[in-house]
Design a protein around this motif. Structure first.
Motif, PDB file in Angstrom:
ATOM      1  N   LEU A 251       1.050  -1.140  -0.103  1.00 41.86           N
ATOM      2  CA  LEU A 251      -0.100  -0.119  -0.018  1.00 41.86           C
ATOM      3  C   LEU A 251       0.852   1.184   0.019  1.00 41.86           C
ATOM      4  N   LYS A 252       0.651   2.419  -0.717  1.00 42.61           N
ATOM      5  CA  LYS A 252       1.291   3.442  -0.875  1.00 42.61           C
ATOM      6  C   LYS A 252       0.462   4.612  -1.143  1.00 42.61           C
ATOM      7  N   THR A 253       0.358   5.797  -0.562  1.00 40.14           N
ATOM      8  CA  THR A 253      -0.345   7.003  -0.906  1.00 40.14           C
ATOM      9  C   THR A 253       0.172   8.054  -0.174  1.00 40.14           C
ATOM     10  N   THR A 254      -0.411   9.295  -0.555  1.00 38.75           N
ATOM     11  CA  THR A 254      -0.069  10.480  -0.025  1.00 38.75           C
ATOM     12  C   THR A 254      -0.858  11.400   0.579  1.00 38.75           C
ATOM     13  N   THR A 255      -0.732  12.056   1.554  1.00 34.51           N
ATOM     14  CA  THR A 255      -1.658  13.038   2.086  1.00 34.51           C
ATOM     15  C   THR A 255      -1.033  14.425   2.481  1.00 34.51           C
ATOM     16  N   THR A 256      -1.638  15.401   2.951  1.00 34.46           N
ATOM     17  CA  THR A 256      -0.998  16.736   3.484  1.00 34.46           C
ATOM     18  C   THR A 256      -0.941  16.709   4.943  1.00 34.46           C
ATOM     19  N   ALA A 257       0.101  17.166   5.555  1.00 31.59           N
ATOM     20  CA  ALA A 257       0.187  17.252   7.011  1.00 31.59           C
ATOM     21  C   ALA A 257      -0.307  18.368   7.525  1.00 31.59           C
ATOM     22  N   THR A 258      -1.311  18.393   8.742  1.00 36.21           N
ATOM     23  CA  THR A 258      -1.778  19.552   8.889  1.00 36.21           C
ATOM     24  C   THR A 258      -1.526  19.510  10.674  1.00 36.21           C
ATOM     25  N   VAL A 259      -1.822  18.597  11.248  1.00 33.06           N
ATOM     26  CA  VAL A 259      -1.796  18.388  12.763  1.00 33.06           C
ATOM     27  C   VAL A 259      -0.832  17.249  13.347  1.00 33.06           C
ATOM     28  N   ASP A 260      -0.408  17.240  14.459  1.00 32.23           N
ATOM     29  CA  ASP A 260       0.137  15.966  14.957  1.00 32.23           C
ATOM     30  C   ASP A 260      -0.914  15.127  15.127  1.00 32.23           C
ATOM     31  N   GLY A 261      -0.726  13.819  14.862  1.00 34.50           N
ATOM     32  CA  GLY A 261      -1.547  12.743  14.898  1.00 34.50           C
ATOM     33  C   GLY A 261      -1.108  11.250  14.605  1.00 34.50           C
ATOM     34  N   TYR A 262      -2.003  10.312  14.312  1.00 34.54           N
ATOM     35  CA  TYR A 262      -1.783   9.098  14.080  1.00 34.54           C
ATOM     36  C   TYR A 262      -2.142   8.596  12.662  1.00 34.54           C
ATOM     37  N   PHE A 263      -1.468   8.123  11.706  1.00 35.54           N
ATOM     38  CA  PHE A 263      -1.962   7.391  10.676  1.00 35.54           C
ATOM     39  C   PHE A 263      -2.119   6.023  10.683  1.00 35.54           C
ATOM     40  N   ARG A 264      -3.139   5.228  10.060  1.00 38.79           N
ATOM     41  CA  ARG A 264      -3.269   3.875   9.922  1.00 38.79           C
ATOM     42  C   ARG A 264      -3.986   3.307   8.909  1.00 38.79           C
ATOM     43  N   TYR A 265      -3.933   1.984   8.616  1.00 32.79           N
ATOM     44  CA  TYR A 265      -4.676   1.511   7.423  1.00 32.79           C
ATOM     45  C   TYR A 265      -5.526   0.608   8.039  1.00 32.79           C
ATOM     46  N   ASN A 266      -6.805   0.522   7.424  1.00 28.90           N
ATOM     47  CA  ASN A 266      -8.077  -0.361   7.888  1.00 28.90           C
ATOM     48  C   ASN A 266      -8.699  -1.269   6.996  1.00 28.90           C
ATOM     49  N   PHE A 267      -8.621  -2.494   7.083  1.00 28.91           N
ATOM     50  CA  PHE A 267      -8.984  -3.348   6.104  1.00 28.91           C
ATOM     51  C   PHE A 267     -10.250  -4.005   6.665  1.00 28.91           C
ATOM     52  N   ALA A 268     -11.349  -4.113   6.051  1.00 28.13           N
ATOM     53  CA  ALA A 268     -12.556  -4.326   6.572  1.00 28.13           C
ATOM     54  C   ALA A 268     -12.799  -5.553   6.387  1.00 28.13           C
ATOM     55  N   GLY A 269     -12.167  -6.528   5.660  1.00 29.23           N
ATOM     56  CA  GLY A 269     -12.345  -8.196   5.599  1.00 29.23           C
ATOM     57  C   GLY A 269     -13.339  -8.383   4.333  1.00 29.23           C
ATOM     58  N   THR A 270     -12.944  -9.379   4.006  1.00 29.64           N
ATOM     59  CA  THR A 270     -13.856 -10.195   2.994  1.00 29.64           C
ATOM     60  C   THR A 270     -14.298 -11.452   3.618  1.00 29.64           C
ATOM     61  N   SER A 271     -15.410 -12.148   2.682  1.00 35.57           N
ATOM     62  CA  SER A 271     -15.991 -13.609   3.282  1.00 35.57           C
ATOM     63  C   SER A 271     -14.919 -14.565   3.680  1.00 35.57           C
ATOM     64  N   THR A 272     -13.573 -14.336   3.023  1.00 33.99           N
ATOM     65  CA  THR A 272     -12.718 -15.262   3.134  1.00 33.99           C
ATOM     66  C   THR A 272     -11.424 -14.949   4.215  1.00 33.99           C
ATOM     67  N   THR A 273     -11.341 -13.696   4.356  1.00 29.16           N
ATOM     68  CA  THR A 273     -10.146 -12.844   5.147  1.00 29.16           C
ATOM     69  C   THR A 273     -10.637 -12.165   6.100  1.00 29.16           C
ATOM     70  N   SER A 274      -9.990 -11.985   7.212  1.00 27.11           N
ATOM     71  CA  SER A 274     -10.474 -11.443   8.533  1.00 27.11           C
ATOM     72  C   SER A 274     -10.049  -9.819   8.322  1.00 27.11           C
ATOM     73  N   ALA A 275     -10.900  -9.203   9.127  1.00 29.14           N
ATOM     74  CA  ALA A 275     -10.655  -7.789   9.119  1.00 29.14           C
ATOM     75  C   ALA A 275      -9.531  -7.600   9.994  1.00 29.14           C
ATOM     76  N   VAL A 276      -8.894  -6.133   9.803  1.00 27.19           N
ATOM     77  CA  VAL A 276      -7.623  -5.957  10.398  1.00 27.19           C
ATOM     78  C   VAL A 276      -7.558  -4.379  10.412  1.00 27.19           C
ATOM     79  N   LYS A 277      -6.855  -3.862  11.449  1.00 30.28           N
ATOM     80  CA  LYS A 277      -6.445  -2.573  11.437  1.00 30.28           C
ATOM     81  C   LYS A 277      -5.016  -2.520  11.938  1.00 30.28           C
ATOM     82  N   ALA A 278      -4.143  -1.896  11.271  1.00 37.05           N
ATOM     83  CA  ALA A 278      -2.809  -1.395  11.644  1.00 37.05           C
ATOM     84  C   ALA A 278      -2.651  -0.645  13.042  1.00 37.05           C
TER      85      ALA A 278
END
Length: 286
Positions: A251-278
């Motif tokens: 996974l790779k993308t860009t965004t603009t820095a505005t304030v201090d904080g936390y970035f994470r990726y969130n995968f909702a899952g599929t019928s065959t694969t579990s959901a997961v949050k980084a």
């Protein structure tokens, strides 16, 4: 209990193979519960799963079958999930007798031709609620290294099994459904750290999932994943954008820095694969 079921094309009978007996009972001093269960399912053949009504010669039936809606399984660790149900039985059956056992099963595939069947290493434990009913709790024990292939991911159905030492038995299918899912992992890294306000933040990561055929983890490709952010002063993540994993799960993308904080990726899952949050990656904005 490991009971992999395949349908013999010529005879239409349910064939069972590669059933392992627990080491503690390998000396043959007493038949194991799962070995007896395999024998029962083999004797019933496909009829064991052709209807929701009980099949067999014991006066028992199963109801109120409760199992987790999804079970995530990795590549090496054994996973157990609890099943509860109501056992209804004839007055002549003593559920506390050493001669009587019962337990839950799950099976994959069409109801008349299950591709795989899984159960517990031990029978369920039951507490009488009347002279002919009992509240029972048992486990489905899953060893991915020996019992699963990638094609097993997806929807499974619940069943109940009762047996006695004199070869009496009953099986009842179609009691519930659950999803057996390949366990997923997700990483995230946001950089540079620190970053000046208004500058670009690049967020990378990897979405992977268990491969039951190889016993390893591999990238989960072309899947939608949300990039999320929460301010340092907040407990709530909001979605910034949705990106897709590439041909290797990266996974790779860009965004603009505005304030201090936390970035994470969130995968909702599929019928065959579990959901997961980084786990969120903190970025100091200066």
């Amino acid at each position: 209990m490991r009971i992999r079921a395949t349908v013999a094309a010529a005879s239409g009978a349910l064939a069972l193979s590669a059933l392992a007996v627990p080491a503690a009972q390998a000396d043959g001093s007493a038949p194991s519960y799962r070995a007896e269960a395999a024998k029962v399912l083999g004797s019933h053949g496909k009829t064991a799963f052709t209807a929701t009504a009980p099949v067999g010669d014991l006066d028992v039936s199963f109801s109120n079958f409760k199992i987790a809606s999804a079970i995530a399984v990795g590549t090496t660790n054994r996973v157990s999930t609890t099943v509860t149900y109501t056992l209804t039985h004839g007055a002549d059956i003593d559920i506390n007798s050493d001669d009587f056992d019962n337990g839950p099963l799950i099976y994959k595939g069409s109801i008349d031709a299950p591709e795989n069947v899984l159960g517990g290493d031990l029978p369920a434990t039951c507490t009488a609620t009347s002279s002919t009913t009992a509240s029972c709790k048992g486990l489905i024990d899953i060893d991915p290294a020996d019992e699963l292939s990638n094609s097993d991911a997806g929807t499974w159905s619940g069943a109940g099994l009762a047996l006695t030492s004199n070869d009496g038995s009953t099986v009842q299918g179609g009691l519930a459904t659950t999803k057996l899912q390949r366990y997923s992992k997700l990483t995230v890294n946001a950089s540079p750290e620190p970053v000046k306000k208004g500058k670009t933040v690049t967020v990378t990561g990897l979405l992977s999932r268990a491969n039951w055929d190889t016993g390893k983890y591999a990238g989960y490709t072309v899947q939608s994943v949300q990039l999320q952010f929460r301010k340092k002063s907040s407990d709530t993540y909001t979605t910034v954008k949705t990106v897709k994993s590439d041909s290797t799960g990266n996974l790779k993308t860009t965004t603009t820095a505005t304030v201090d904080g936390y970035f994470r990726y969130n995968f909702a899952g599929t019928s065959t694969t579990s959901a997961v949050k980084a786990t969120g990656d903190y970025v100091d904005v200066q």
